[in-house]
Design a protein around this motif. Structure first.
Motif, PDB file in Angstrom:
ATOM      1  N   LYS A 296       0.789  -1.216   0.050  1.00  0.00           N
ATOM      2  CA  LYS A 296      -0.002   0.032  -0.138  1.00  0.00           C
ATOM      3  C   LYS A 296       0.905   1.250  -0.062  1.00  0.00           C
ATOM      4  O   LYS A 296       0.456   2.209  -0.703  1.00  0.00           O
ATOM      5  N   SER A 297       1.949   1.046   0.731  1.00  0.00           N
ATOM      6  CA  SER A 297       2.734   2.337   0.918  1.00  0.00           C
ATOM      7  C   SER A 297       3.579   2.609  -0.499  1.00  0.00           C
ATOM      8  O   SER A 297       3.568   3.891  -0.993  1.00  0.00           O
ATOM      9  N   LEU A 298       3.843   1.554  -1.142  1.00  0.00           N
ATOM     10  CA  LEU A 298       4.617   1.631  -2.394  1.00  0.00           C
ATOM     11  C   LEU A 298       3.659   2.168  -3.606  1.00  0.00           C
ATOM     12  O   LEU A 298       4.058   2.835  -4.161  1.00  0.00           O
ATOM     13  N   ALA A 299       2.402   1.807  -3.445  1.00  0.00           N
ATOM     14  CA  ALA A 299       1.424   2.147  -4.207  1.00  0.00           C
ATOM     15  C   ALA A 299       1.202   3.830  -4.266  1.00  0.00           C
ATOM     16  O   ALA A 299       1.214   4.404  -5.108  1.00  0.00           O
ATOM     17  N   ARG A 300       1.326   4.299  -2.929  1.00  0.00           N
ATOM     18  CA  ARG A 300       0.995   5.609  -2.788  1.00  0.00           C
ATOM     19  C   ARG A 300       2.227   6.375  -3.072  1.00  0.00           C
ATOM     20  O   ARG A 300       2.125   7.500  -3.408  1.00  0.00           O
ATOM     21  N   LEU A 301       3.475   5.755  -3.300  1.00  0.00           N
ATOM     22  CA  LEU A 301       4.678   6.489  -3.751  1.00  0.00           C
ATOM     23  C   LEU A 301       4.739   6.306  -5.078  1.00  0.00           C
ATOM     24  O   LEU A 301       5.906   6.651  -5.720  1.00  0.00           O
ATOM     25  N   GLY A 302       3.912   5.797  -5.950  1.00  0.00           N
ATOM     26  CA  GLY A 302       3.934   5.656  -7.530  1.00  0.00           C
ATOM     27  C   GLY A 302       4.170   4.461  -7.878  1.00  0.00           C
ATOM     28  O   GLY A 302       4.671   4.501  -9.015  1.00  0.00           O
ATOM     29  N   ARG A 303       4.441   3.397  -7.357  1.00  0.00           N
ATOM     30  CA  ARG A 303       4.475   1.887  -7.841  1.00  0.00           C
ATOM     31  C   ARG A 303       3.635   1.657  -8.822  1.00  0.00           C
ATOM     32  O   ARG A 303       2.359   2.126  -8.915  1.00  0.00           O
ATOM     33  N   ASP A 304       4.134   0.974  -9.738  1.00  0.00           N
ATOM     34  CA  ASP A 304       3.406   0.674 -11.282  1.00  0.00           C
ATOM     35  C   ASP A 304       2.165  -0.189 -10.575  1.00  0.00           C
ATOM     36  O   ASP A 304       2.214  -0.992  -9.725  1.00  0.00           O
ATOM     37  N   ARG A 305       1.060   0.373 -11.194  1.00  0.00           N
ATOM     38  CA  ARG A 305      -0.526  -0.098 -10.749  1.00  0.00           C
ATOM     39  C   ARG A 305      -0.525  -1.702 -10.960  1.00  0.00           C
ATOM     40  O   ARG A 305      -0.939  -2.522 -10.167  1.00  0.00           O
ATOM     41  N   ALA A 309      -1.209  -4.716  -8.045  1.00  0.00           N
ATOM     42  CA  ALA A 309      -2.220  -5.625  -8.380  1.00  0.00           C
ATOM     43  C   ALA A 309      -1.920  -7.088  -8.124  1.00  0.00           C
ATOM     44  O   ALA A 309      -2.385  -7.886  -7.492  1.00  0.00           O
ATOM     45  N   ALA A 310      -0.621  -7.289  -8.716  1.00  0.00           N
ATOM     46  CA  ALA A 310      -0.110  -8.638  -8.703  1.00  0.00           C
ATOM     47  C   ALA A 310       0.340  -8.958  -7.117  1.00  0.00           C
ATOM     48  O   ALA A 310       0.070 -10.196  -6.510  1.00  0.00           O
ATOM     49  N   GLU A 311       0.837  -8.000  -6.545  1.00  0.00           N
ATOM     50  CA  GLU A 311       1.304  -8.373  -5.099  1.00  0.00           C
ATOM     51  C   GLU A 311       0.072  -8.627  -4.039  1.00  0.00           C
ATOM     52  O   GLU A 311       0.062  -9.526  -3.361  1.00  0.00           O
ATOM     53  N   LEU A 312      -1.057  -7.865  -4.411  1.00  0.00           N
ATOM     54  CA  LEU A 312      -2.068  -8.040  -3.525  1.00  0.00           C
ATOM     55  C   LEU A 312      -2.973  -9.295  -4.122  1.00  0.00           C
ATOM     56  O   LEU A 312      -3.188  -9.978  -2.881  1.00  0.00           O
ATOM     57  N   ALA A 313      -2.947  -9.443  -5.230  1.00  0.00           N
ATOM     58  CA  ALA A 313      -3.636 -10.782  -5.474  1.00  0.00           C
ATOM     59  C   ALA A 313      -2.737 -12.043  -5.015  1.00  0.00           C
ATOM     60  O   ALA A 313      -3.383 -12.906  -4.509  1.00  0.00           O
ATOM     61  N   ASP A 314      -1.376 -11.907  -4.876  1.00  0.00           N
ATOM     62  CA  ASP A 314      -0.521 -12.946  -4.249  1.00  0.00           C
ATOM     63  C   ASP A 314      -0.627 -13.179  -2.766  1.00  0.00           C
ATOM     64  O   ASP A 314      -0.989 -14.352  -2.277  1.00  0.00           O
ATOM     65  N   LEU A 315      -0.938 -11.825  -2.228  1.00  0.00           N
ATOM     66  CA  LEU A 315      -1.376 -12.149  -0.729  1.00  0.00           C
ATOM     67  C   LEU A 315      -2.567 -12.611  -0.505  1.00  0.00           C
ATOM     68  O   LEU A 315      -2.731 -13.145   0.547  1.00  0.00           O
ATOM     69  N   ALA A 316      -3.508 -12.368  -1.337  1.00  0.00           N
ATOM     70  CA  ALA A 316      -4.670 -12.821  -1.255  1.00  0.00           C
ATOM     71  C   ALA A 316      -4.634 -14.246  -1.125  1.00  0.00           C
ATOM     72  O   ALA A 316      -5.620 -14.708  -0.407  1.00  0.00           O
ATOM     73  N   ARG A 328      -7.284 -11.529   5.132  1.00  0.00           N
ATOM     74  CA  ARG A 328      -7.743 -11.793   3.923  1.00  0.00           C
ATOM     75  C   ARG A 328      -8.832 -10.434   3.717  1.00  0.00           C
ATOM     76  O   ARG A 328      -8.812  -9.886   2.436  1.00  0.00           O
ATOM     77  N   GLU A 329      -9.646 -10.009   4.525  1.00  0.00           N
ATOM     78  CA  GLU A 329     -10.416  -9.129   4.282  1.00  0.00           C
ATOM     79  C   GLU A 329      -9.933  -7.772   4.349  1.00  0.00           C
ATOM     80  O   GLU A 329     -10.036  -7.063   3.346  1.00  0.00           O
ATOM     81  N   MET A 330      -8.623  -7.710   4.825  1.00  0.00           N
ATOM     82  CA  MET A 330      -7.867  -6.217   4.948  1.00  0.00           C
ATOM     83  C   MET A 330      -7.187  -6.234   3.565  1.00  0.00           C
ATOM     84  O   MET A 330      -7.137  -5.121   2.806  1.00  0.00           O
ATOM     85  N   VAL A 331      -7.075  -7.524   2.706  1.00  0.00           N
ATOM     86  CA  VAL A 331      -6.426  -7.349   1.492  1.00  0.00           C
ATOM     87  C   VAL A 331      -7.702  -6.992   0.611  1.00  0.00           C
ATOM     88  O   VAL A 331      -7.094  -6.161  -0.380  1.00  0.00           O
ATOM     89  N   ALA A 332      -8.630  -7.361   0.538  1.00  0.00           N
ATOM     90  CA  ALA A 332      -9.749  -6.946  -0.019  1.00  0.00           C
ATOM     91  C   ALA A 332      -9.963  -5.411   0.033  1.00  0.00           C
ATOM     92  O   ALA A 332     -10.356  -5.039  -1.085  1.00  0.00           O
ATOM     93  N   ARG A 333     -10.043  -4.920   1.099  1.00  0.00           N
ATOM     94  CA  ARG A 333     -10.165  -3.632   1.578  1.00  0.00           C
ATOM     95  C   ARG A 333      -9.080  -2.762   0.755  1.00  0.00           C
ATOM     96  O   ARG A 333      -9.361  -1.707   0.104  1.00  0.00           O
ATOM     97  N   ALA A 334      -7.823  -3.073   0.768  1.00  0.00           N
ATOM     98  CA  ALA A 334      -6.740  -2.620  -0.047  1.00  0.00           C
ATOM     99  C   ALA A 334      -7.012  -2.627  -1.626  1.00  0.00           C
ATOM    100  O   ALA A 334      -6.553  -1.736  -2.430  1.00  0.00           O
ATOM    101  N   ARG A 336      -9.746  -2.560  -3.276  1.00  0.00           N
ATOM    102  CA  ARG A 336     -11.047  -1.761  -3.358  1.00  0.00           C
ATOM    103  C   ARG A 336     -10.362  -0.268  -3.213  1.00  0.00           C
ATOM    104  O   ARG A 336     -10.747   0.792  -3.988  1.00  0.00           O
ATOM    105  N   GLU A 337      -9.344  -0.029  -2.106  1.00  0.00           N
ATOM    106  CA  GLU A 337      -8.806   1.297  -1.828  1.00  0.00           C
ATOM    107  C   GLU A 337      -7.948   1.647  -3.279  1.00  0.00           C
ATOM    108  O   GLU A 337      -8.233   2.942  -3.608  1.00  0.00           O
ATOM    109  N   PHE A 338      -7.383   0.859  -3.998  1.00  0.00           N
ATOM    110  CA  PHE A 338      -6.774   1.164  -5.139  1.00  0.00           C
ATOM    111  C   PHE A 338      -7.614   1.015  -6.507  1.00  0.00           C
ATOM    112  O   PHE A 338      -6.931   1.081  -7.385  1.00  0.00           O
TER     113      PHE A 338
END
Length: 346
Positions: A296-305, A309-316, A328-334, A336-338
């Protein structure tokens, strides 16, 4: 109402150790006493000293050493015919299994420990084992199943005046309230836990309570500096007592507080530190939560979208397999956040 906090896992020749003893010191003295017991052919004493060794290794993040130590403690207790000591060893093994993310094994070992504790007439190990079962369910996010058990154990701890167990139960119930958005109730319970821990000189319990208070102050009130101040105090305790796991979770919470405040570069540094610490001690839940904060921090700092997406999907997928529902619900919220959706996790 409450006396000074005690550490019932320090047994045999180690009963003089305090709940606040440095884990490095516990490990050194426990190992020395264990060797003495083994040389003199006293398996009962070896089992009880071995328990302290196992717990010190576990809390220091020495996973493989802890695994060997609790099993050796169990074998020695079985040789001595000491049912209660067998229960304590299984409790240690179950707690380690939960720390490693092996939840089915944790349920099995802690259930056996509770049964043996009852059979051996040791109400303390039975209570600790039931608490371990409750905490396992809470960490997995099954609040409906273990909420009542938390309340039951809290009532028993209050009745017996057990400060350390009261603090544990209050913090567990508080965490469930925090995770379901009942911030005022959570804050009151964390505050009560902090007060009891401080009066009982339970520094570990106090550090965890400060972490909970900081979390609520941050998410409810946006009180970033006060939250960081509380976490700094807890961090000092963790360092003094060599509480590796608690220190890593403290650093992860610092990342959470900074992220909520929009201080994403600082948050990234905290998450990176926590991630390294969790990986060193092979603690998958903490690793996953740190990865989430870092993504999430890296996304806010301009990481490639696409990378986010790939990182969050792997985490999920990882959390789905591990059975950590709340995480798992926290990842789903993230996701949605992005604006990433959850379809990539399937």
């Amino acid at each position: 109402m409450y006396g000074k906090a005690s550490a019932p896992e320090y047994q045999g020749a180690l009963t003089t150790l305090s709940v606040n003893s440095s884990l490095v010191d516990v490990l050194a003295e426990g190992t020395e006493r264990l060797r003495e017991a083994e040389r003199s052919g006293r398996p009962g004493e070896a089992a009880r000293c071995g328990l302290a060794v196992a717990e010190a290794h576990r809390r220091l993040g020495h996973v493989h050493e802890a695994d060997s130590a609790w099993k050796a403690s169990y074998r020695a207790a079985r040789e001595a015919g000491d049912t209660a000591a067998m229960a304590w060893a299984l409790w240690s093994g179950g707690t380690l299994a939960r720390q490693r993310g092996a939840f089915p094994l944790a349920w099995r070992l802690l259930g056996l420990a509770a049964d043996l504790g009852e059979l051996g007439g040791d109400v303390v190990v039975r209570g600790y084992s039931l608490a371990g079962l409750a905490e396992t369910g809470r960490i997995q996010g099954d609040y409906a199943a273990v909420g009542r058990l938390h309340e039951q154990l809290l009532a028993e701890a209050r009745r017996r005046g057990e400060a350390r167990h009261t603090v544990w139960a209050l913090e567990g119930i508080a965490q469930m309230h925090r995770n379901t958005g009942e911030y005022d109730r959570a804050y009151a319970l964390f505050q009560e836990a902090a007060e009891i821990a401080e009066r009982a000189d339970d520094r570990r319990g106090h550090a965890w309570a400060l972490r909970g208070l900081a979390d609520v102050l941050s998410v409810r009130d946006g009180a970033t500096e006060r939250a960081l101040e509380l976490l700094a105090g807890a961090e000092a305790t963790c360092r003094e007592m060599n509480l590796s796991s608690a220190l890593a979770y403290n650093h992860k919470m610092q990342g959470n507080v900074l992220y909520r405040a929009g201080r994403h570069a600082e948050a990234r540094e905290r998450y990176e530190l926590a991630l390294t610490e969790f990986r060193t001690m092979s603690e998958p839940r903490g690793e996953a939560l740190s990865r989430l904060g870092l993504a999430k921090s890296l996304a806010r700092l301009g990481r490639d979208r696409a990378e986010t997406a790939a990182e969050l999907a792997d985490l999920a997928r990882t959390l789905e397999r591990s059975g950590l529902r709340h995480a798992r619900e926290m990842v789903a919220r993230a996701q949605r956040e992005f604006g990433l959706g959850t379809e990539t996790a399937r």
